[in-house]
Write an enzyme that holds these catalytic residues in place. Structure first.
Site, short mmCIF file in Angstrom:
data_model
loop_
_atom_site.label_atom_id
_atom_site.label_comp_id
_atom_site.label_asym_id
_atom_site.label_seq_id
_atom_site.Cartn_x
_atom_site.Cartn_y
_atom_site.Cartn_z
N LYS A 57 6.19 6.12 7.45
CA LYS A 57 5.71 5.22 8.49
C LYS A 57 6.88 4.73 9.33
O LYS A 57 7.98 4.52 8.82
CB LYS A 57 5.02 4.00 7.87
CG LYS A 57 3.78 4.33 7.08
CD LYS A 57 3.19 3.10 6.43
CE LYS A 57 1.96 3.46 5.62
NZ LYS A 57 1.42 2.28 4.91
N TYR A 60 2.01 0.81 13.69
CA TYR A 60 2.78 1.78 12.92
C TYR A 60 2.27 3.20 13.11
O TYR A 60 1.09 3.44 13.33
CB TYR A 60 2.86 1.42 11.45
CG TYR A 60 1.55 1.28 10.71
CD1 TYR A 60 1.11 2.26 9.84
CD2 TYR A 60 0.79 0.12 10.83
CE1 TYR A 60 -0.06 2.12 9.12
CE2 TYR A 60 -0.39 -0.03 10.13
CZ TYR A 60 -0.81 0.97 9.26
OH TYR A 60 -1.98 0.82 8.57
N ASP A 89 -6.60 -6.30 -2.31
CA ASP A 89 -5.17 -6.42 -2.59
C ASP A 89 -4.89 -7.34 -3.78
O ASP A 89 -3.90 -7.17 -4.48
CB ASP A 89 -4.40 -6.88 -1.36
CG ASP A 89 -4.24 -5.77 -0.32
OD1 ASP A 89 -4.53 -4.60 -0.65
OD2 ASP A 89 -3.83 -6.08 0.80
N HIS A 103 0.82 -1.22 0.00
CA HIS A 103 0.00 0.00 0.00
C HIS A 103 0.85 1.27 0.00
O HIS A 103 1.96 1.28 0.52
CB HIS A 103 -0.90 0.01 1.24
CG HIS A 103 -1.77 -1.20 1.34
ND1 HIS A 103 -2.10 -1.76 2.55
CD2 HIS A 103 -2.37 -1.97 0.41
CE1 HIS A 103 -2.87 -2.81 2.36
NE2 HIS A 103 -3.05 -2.97 1.06
#
Length: 184
Positions: free
Chosen positions: A72, A132, A170, A62
């Site tokens: 991130k 995250y 996905d 992603h």
């Protein structure tokens, strides 16, 4: 905290200093001033996310586009994952290359993934809790994804493809070749 460079430029591996004794352990998982000083980044995280998954679950690859791109800082609270970052910066000398590392509750490693990268992870343990921090808010209209099994990326996910569990969304991700054409 020790900071180790990866071959993807600004993508960094962080190892905390852990203080343990007969009671257990303690470590500072994040300190913005120390993080920015040691990494040379000026990152201010605004959103924390956490997920739970079982063995074989693959989430990714992603990314967020444009002004909604996200850096991130990722880590595992329980279990073990194979974490992957793919460089999507067209002017980068590592454009289209990926870095993978096993992150686990046991090794306490963290991976900093700068803006301009796709990110994904695969759960290697029976279950995993993944955490995250993001430096920008999620924006649905800016989301993108690359197909995890794209042969142009050549990612070795370390388990049999038949064991991988991926969302329908996905499975419909675009190829890296399609992504590159958007810059032509």
């Amino acid at each position: 905290m020790k900071v180790k460079e990866t071959y993807l430029g600004d993508c960094l591996l962080l190892e905390p200093m852990v203080f343990g004794d007969e009671r257990g352990y303690f470590y500072e998982s994040f300190n913005e001033d120390r993080f920015n000083t040691l990494t040379g980044q000026e990152t201010h995280f605004v959103q924390d996310n956490q997920s739970y998954s079982t063995r074989g679950v693959l989430r990714g690859l992603h990314f967020q586009r444009g002004e909604h791109a996200q850096a991130k800082l990722v880590r595992v609270l329980k279990g073990e994952v194979l974490d992957v970052a793919v460089d999507l910066r067209p002017r980068s000398k590592t454009f289209g290359e990926h870095f993978s590392v096993v992150l686990s509750a046991a090794n306490r490693l963290q991976l900093f993934i700068p803006r301009g990268f796709a990110h994904g992870f695969l759960v290697l343990s029976e279950e995993a809790e993944f955490f995250y921090k993001c430096d920008n808010y999620y924006n649905k209209e800016s989301e993108g994804s690359l197909l995890y099994s794209d042969p142009d990326l050549g990612i070795d996910w370390r388990i049999s493809p038949s064991e991988i569990i991926v969302s329908e969304k996905d499975k419909e991700s675009g190829s890296f070749a399609e992504f590159k054409r958007s810059f032509a």
